[in-house]
Design a protein around this motif. Structure first.
Motif, PDB file in Angstrom:
ATOM      1  N   ASN A 249       0.754  -1.108   0.276  1.00  0.00           N
ATOM      2  CA  ASN A 249       0.447   0.331  -0.070  1.00  0.00           C
ATOM      3  C   ASN A 249       1.233   0.720  -0.101  1.00  0.00           C
ATOM      4  O   ASN A 249       1.738   1.119   0.166  1.00  0.00           O
ATOM      5  CB  ASN A 249      -0.286   0.227   0.943  1.00  0.00           C
ATOM      6  N   ILE A 250       0.319   2.670  -0.038  1.00  0.00           N
ATOM      7  CA  ILE A 250       1.371   3.100   0.263  1.00  0.00           C
ATOM      8  C   ILE A 250       1.278   3.750   1.459  1.00  0.00           C
ATOM      9  O   ILE A 250       0.359   3.063   1.821  1.00  0.00           O
ATOM     10  CB  ILE A 250       0.360   4.939  -0.629  1.00  0.00           C
ATOM     11  N   ALA A 251       2.750   3.721   1.660  1.00  0.00           N
ATOM     12  CA  ALA A 251       3.101   4.206   3.279  1.00  0.00           C
ATOM     13  C   ALA A 251       2.831   5.602   3.922  1.00  0.00           C
ATOM     14  O   ALA A 251       2.743   6.155   3.596  1.00  0.00           O
ATOM     15  CB  ALA A 251       4.488   4.287   3.387  1.00  0.00           C
ATOM     16  N   SER A 252       1.939   5.202   4.709  1.00  0.00           N
ATOM     17  CA  SER A 252       1.155   6.137   6.105  1.00  0.00           C
ATOM     18  C   SER A 252       2.199   7.860   5.655  1.00  0.00           C
ATOM     19  O   SER A 252       0.996   8.650   6.209  1.00  0.00           O
ATOM     20  CB  SER A 252       0.456   5.407   6.969  1.00  0.00           C
ATOM     21  N   GLU A 253       2.718   7.219   5.928  1.00  0.00           N
ATOM     22  CA  GLU A 253       4.636   8.436   6.500  1.00  0.00           C
ATOM     23  C   GLU A 253       4.384   9.620   5.397  1.00  0.00           C
ATOM     24  O   GLU A 253       4.192  10.222   4.711  1.00  0.00           O
ATOM     25  CB  GLU A 253       5.793   7.777   7.387  1.00  0.00           C
ATOM     26  N   ASP A 254       4.317   8.504   4.129  1.00  0.00           N
ATOM     27  CA  ASP A 254       4.739   8.897   3.094  1.00  0.00           C
ATOM     28  C   ASP A 254       3.245   9.751   2.349  1.00  0.00           C
ATOM     29  O   ASP A 254       3.021  11.345   2.150  1.00  0.00           O
ATOM     30  CB  ASP A 254       4.891   7.993   1.862  1.00  0.00           C
ATOM     31  N   LEU A 255       2.510   9.457   2.874  1.00  0.00           N
ATOM     32  CA  LEU A 255       0.856  10.250   2.208  1.00  0.00           C
ATOM     33  C   LEU A 255       0.592  11.293   3.258  1.00  0.00           C
ATOM     34  O   LEU A 255       0.021  12.587   3.139  1.00  0.00           O
ATOM     35  CB  LEU A 255      -0.855   9.350   2.692  1.00  0.00           C
ATOM     36  N   ILE A 256       0.393  11.104   4.512  1.00  0.00           N
ATOM     37  CA  ILE A 256       0.966  12.048   5.405  1.00  0.00           C
ATOM     38  C   ILE A 256       2.088  13.389   5.230  1.00  0.00           C
ATOM     39  O   ILE A 256       1.198  14.753   5.202  1.00  0.00           O
ATOM     40  CB  ILE A 256       1.412  12.021   6.986  1.00  0.00           C
ATOM     41  N   HIS A 257       3.089  13.093   4.826  1.00  0.00           N
ATOM     42  CA  HIS A 257       4.117  14.043   4.483  1.00  0.00           C
ATOM     43  C   HIS A 257       3.978  14.368   3.256  1.00  0.00           C
ATOM     44  O   HIS A 257       3.711  16.065   3.027  1.00  0.00           O
ATOM     45  CB  HIS A 257       5.652  13.433   4.160  1.00  0.00           C
ATOM     46  N   GLY A 258       2.698  13.382   2.245  1.00  0.00           N
ATOM     47  CA  GLY A 258       3.015  14.755   1.007  1.00  0.00           C
ATOM     48  C   GLY A 258       1.680  15.251   1.400  1.00  0.00           C
ATOM     49  O   GLY A 258       1.604  16.774   0.937  1.00  0.00           O
ATOM     50  N   PHE A 259       0.356  14.701   2.179  1.00  0.00           N
ATOM     51  CA  PHE A 259      -0.897  15.663   2.035  1.00  0.00           C
ATOM     52  C   PHE A 259      -0.128  17.435   2.688  1.00  0.00           C
ATOM     53  O   PHE A 259      -0.144  18.127   2.429  1.00  0.00           O
ATOM     54  CB  PHE A 259      -1.980  15.000   2.766  1.00  0.00           C
ATOM     55  N   GLY A 260       0.141  16.656   3.818  1.00  0.00           N
ATOM     56  CA  GLY A 260       1.120  17.807   5.148  1.00  0.00           C
ATOM     57  C   GLY A 260       1.828  18.460   4.035  1.00  0.00           C
ATOM     58  O   GLY A 260       1.607  20.322   4.352  1.00  0.00           O
ATOM     59  N   GLU A 261       2.858  18.671   3.427  1.00  0.00           N
ATOM     60  CA  GLU A 261       3.225  19.356   2.247  1.00  0.00           C
ATOM     61  C   GLU A 261       2.334  20.396   1.288  1.00  0.00           C
ATOM     62  O   GLU A 261       3.384  21.636   0.655  1.00  0.00           O
ATOM     63  CB  GLU A 261       4.624  18.625   1.069  1.00  0.00           C
ATOM     64  N   MET A 262       0.989  20.085   0.767  1.00  0.00           N
ATOM     65  CA  MET A 262       0.183  20.782   0.281  1.00  0.00           C
ATOM     66  C   MET A 262      -0.124  21.180   1.094  1.00  0.00           C
ATOM     67  O   MET A 262      -1.405  22.236   0.621  1.00  0.00           O
ATOM     68  CB  MET A 262      -0.775  19.458  -0.612  1.00  0.00           C
ATOM     69  N   GLY A 263       0.174  21.366   2.569  1.00  0.00           N
ATOM     70  CA  GLY A 263      -1.243  22.115   3.185  1.00  0.00           C
ATOM     71  C   GLY A 263      -2.659  21.310   3.162  1.00  0.00           C
ATOM     72  O   GLY A 263      -3.531  22.246   3.722  1.00  0.00           O
ATOM     73  N   ILE A 264      -2.641  20.482   2.865  1.00  0.00           N
ATOM     74  CA  ILE A 264      -3.458  19.368   3.359  1.00  0.00           C
ATOM     75  C   ILE A 264      -3.836  19.105   4.756  1.00  0.00           C
ATOM     76  O   ILE A 264      -2.739  17.501   4.594  1.00  0.00           O
ATOM     77  CB  ILE A 264      -3.739  18.539   2.080  1.00  0.00           C
ATOM     78  N   GLU A 265      -4.803  19.385   5.906  1.00  0.00           N
ATOM     79  CA  GLU A 265      -4.332  18.302   7.271  1.00  0.00           C
ATOM     80  C   GLU A 265      -4.310  17.100   7.190  1.00  0.00           C
ATOM     81  O   GLU A 265      -5.745  16.069   6.803  1.00  0.00           O
ATOM     82  CB  GLU A 265      -5.209  19.414   8.242  1.00  0.00           C
ATOM     83  N   THR A 266      -4.263  16.078   8.466  1.00  0.00           N
ATOM     84  CA  THR A 266      -4.734  14.943   8.015  1.00  0.00           C
ATOM     85  C   THR A 266      -5.389  14.626   9.475  1.00  0.00           C
ATOM     86  O   THR A 266      -6.136  13.816  10.024  1.00  0.00           O
ATOM     87  CB  THR A 266      -3.515  13.832   7.760  1.00  0.00           C
ATOM     88  N   ASN A 267      -4.374  15.386  10.085  1.00  0.00           N
ATOM     89  CA  ASN A 267      -4.742  15.069  11.914  1.00  0.00           C
ATOM     90  C   ASN A 267      -4.267  14.264  12.709  1.00  0.00           C
ATOM     91  O   ASN A 267      -4.457  13.378  13.288  1.00  0.00           O
ATOM     92  CB  ASN A 267      -6.012  14.978  12.156  1.00  0.00           C
ATOM     93  N   LEU A 268      -2.685  13.796  11.846  1.00  0.00           N
ATOM     94  CA  LEU A 268      -2.491  12.583  12.418  1.00  0.00           C
ATOM     95  C   LEU A 268      -1.222  13.103  13.133  1.00  0.00           C
ATOM     96  O   LEU A 268      -0.371  14.353  12.170  1.00  0.00           O
ATOM     97  CB  LEU A 268      -2.305  11.265  11.149  1.00  0.00           C
ATOM     98  N   SER A 269      -0.457  12.786  14.002  1.00  0.00           N
ATOM     99  CA  SER A 269       0.986  12.778  13.923  1.00  0.00           C
ATOM    100  C   SER A 269       2.098  11.982  13.386  1.00  0.00           C
ATOM    101  O   SER A 269       2.347  10.547  13.378  1.00  0.00           O
ATOM    102  CB  SER A 269       1.327  12.158  15.403  1.00  0.00           C
ATOM    103  N   LEU A 270       2.707  12.428  12.591  1.00  0.00           N
ATOM    104  CA  LEU A 270       3.819  12.633  11.315  1.00  0.00           C
ATOM    105  C   LEU A 270       4.701  11.900  11.815  1.00  0.00           C
ATOM    106  O   LEU A 270       5.301  10.582  11.158  1.00  0.00           O
ATOM    107  CB  LEU A 270       4.519  13.336  10.565  1.00  0.00           C
ATOM    108  N   ASP A 271       5.363  12.370  13.207  1.00  0.00           N
ATOM    109  CA  ASP A 271       6.885  11.623  13.849  1.00  0.00           C
ATOM    110  C   ASP A 271       5.872  10.417  14.063  1.00  0.00           C
ATOM    111  O   ASP A 271       6.934   9.775  14.288  1.00  0.00           O
ATOM    112  CB  ASP A 271       7.258  12.858  14.916  1.00  0.00           C
ATOM    113  N   GLN A 272       4.789  10.410  15.241  1.00  0.00           N
ATOM    114  CA  GLN A 272       4.786   8.976  15.805  1.00  0.00           C
ATOM    115  C   GLN A 272       4.568   8.497  14.418  1.00  0.00           C
ATOM    116  O   GLN A 272       4.496   6.543  14.889  1.00  0.00           O
ATOM    117  CB  GLN A 272       3.589   9.170  16.849  1.00  0.00           C
ATOM    118  N   VAL A 273       3.846   8.135  13.501  1.00  0.00           N
ATOM    119  CA  VAL A 273       4.142   7.519  13.072  1.00  0.00           C
ATOM    120  C   VAL A 273       5.359   6.742  12.135  1.00  0.00           C
ATOM    121  O   VAL A 273       5.124   5.767  11.423  1.00  0.00           O
ATOM    122  CB  VAL A 273       2.490   7.642  11.269  1.00  0.00           C
TER     123      VAL A 273
END
Length: 313
Positions: A249-273
């Motif tokens: 699957n697409i890696a959670s950390e990659d998806l969270i980071h990518g959306f975050g760089e685009m200014g799209i919130e995931t409400n998840l802790s990237l560091d913890q993931v």
């Protein structure tokens, strides 16, 4: 800045990730990883699949895992159920949502469930009747929705037929899965747009595999067409055992980071993931496929070289 709608991620490593590993993962390790993922802030985690142990031996401890994994208020547990027997097991251990297993093509369905797509839909009827007698919610899924490894492209009319049947069952959540990574942004946009226009009452989600490196581009394409629900797997673990060449699957950390760089919130802790993914990497290094574990975050800057002389050009 234009206000961008937040996305909602479901973590599927405990199900899709673990099922792709042939070597036995001890139940205690599965529980440990699942608990770490719960702490990352997910509102929904796909914890396992209640299939017959002979079909996927790795998940034969599904009941035991659900009895021991920690419960946190506000975190829903989802599990795949293939039949009434699987549903009964899910109900008994307190699963919040049962996800139906269905393939868009007959070839993949025969390989995965030993029946055609139509036969699988008919088999859902007693399962849905039983679910309505309990408190468990039901959601639908369509595997190989953007391409079948045996039949090739899946016509959108085929997807619409399946969604119509789901609607007749009273199901209002449907996951569109790119099981073998055959999708591209154009195909994602075309199919998602058509289905959302035909079924405005259904909440669609995307379950993307990164087999050909297209998963994040496909996620962005889906988001641009109104999709805000996505599945992802920490460390990029995953893969369908009934689809040749299917990778993670697409890696959670990659998806969270990518959306975050685009200014799209995931409400998840990237560091913890990322910490959870690193822990998985230590245990299952051969199964991890994550860009962030290789390159780090964009914000992880390197020290500027000292004493470097300016080069004249």
């Amino acid at each position: 800045m234009v206000n961008k709608q937040a996305v909602i991620l479901t973590e599927v490593c405990p199900r899709d990730g673990f099922q792709s590993i042939s070597e036995w993962i001890p139940t205690e390790t599965k529980i440990d990883i699942t608990n770490r993922l719960i702490d990352c802030g997910y509102k929904q985690i796909e914890v396992t699949s209640f299939v017959h142990p002979k079909a996927i031996p790795q998940l034969k401890d599904a009941d035991e895992l659900l009895k021991q994994v920690k419960r946190v208020k506000g975190v829903k547990f989802r599990a795949l159920v293939p039949n009434v027997r699987g549903l009964e097991r899910a109900i008994a251990v307190g699963v919040d949502k049962a996800k139906l297993m269905l393939s868009a093509s007959d070839s993949h369905s025969l390989s995965n469930a030993n029946c055609t797509t139509e036969e699988a839909l008919q088999n859902f009827e007693p399962l849905i009747v039983r679910a309505k007698q309990s408190d468990i919610a039901i959601s639908g899924s369509i595997s190989v929705a953007f391409g079948c490894p045996y039949e090739g492209d899946i016509p959108v009319e085929r997807l619409a037929m399946i969604c119509e049947r789901y609607r007749s069952f009273g199901i209002t959540e449907v996951s569109l899965a790119d099981t073998t990574g055959m999708a591209n942004p154009t195909k994602i946009k075309r199919n998602v747009r058509a289905l959302r226009e035909l079924f405005p009452e259904i909440t669609f989600s995307l379950h993307l595999h990164n087999t050909r490196g297209m998963a994040f581009a496909n996620a962005v394409a889906g988001y641009e067409e109104g999709i805000i629900h996505f599945d992802s797997s920490a460390g990029g673990l995953g893969g369908c055992p009934y689809a040749p060449g299917a990778s993670g699957n697409i890696a959670s950390e990659d998806l969270i980071h990518g959306f975050g760089e685009m200014g799209i919130e995931t409400n998840l802790s990237l560091d913890q993931v990322l910490e959870a993914a690193k822990y998985i990497q230590q245990l299952l290094p051969q199964a991890v496929d994550s860009f962030l574990l290789k390159a780090g975050k964009c914000s992880d800057l390197s020290a500027s070289p000292k004493g470097q002389k300016k080069v004249e050009v």
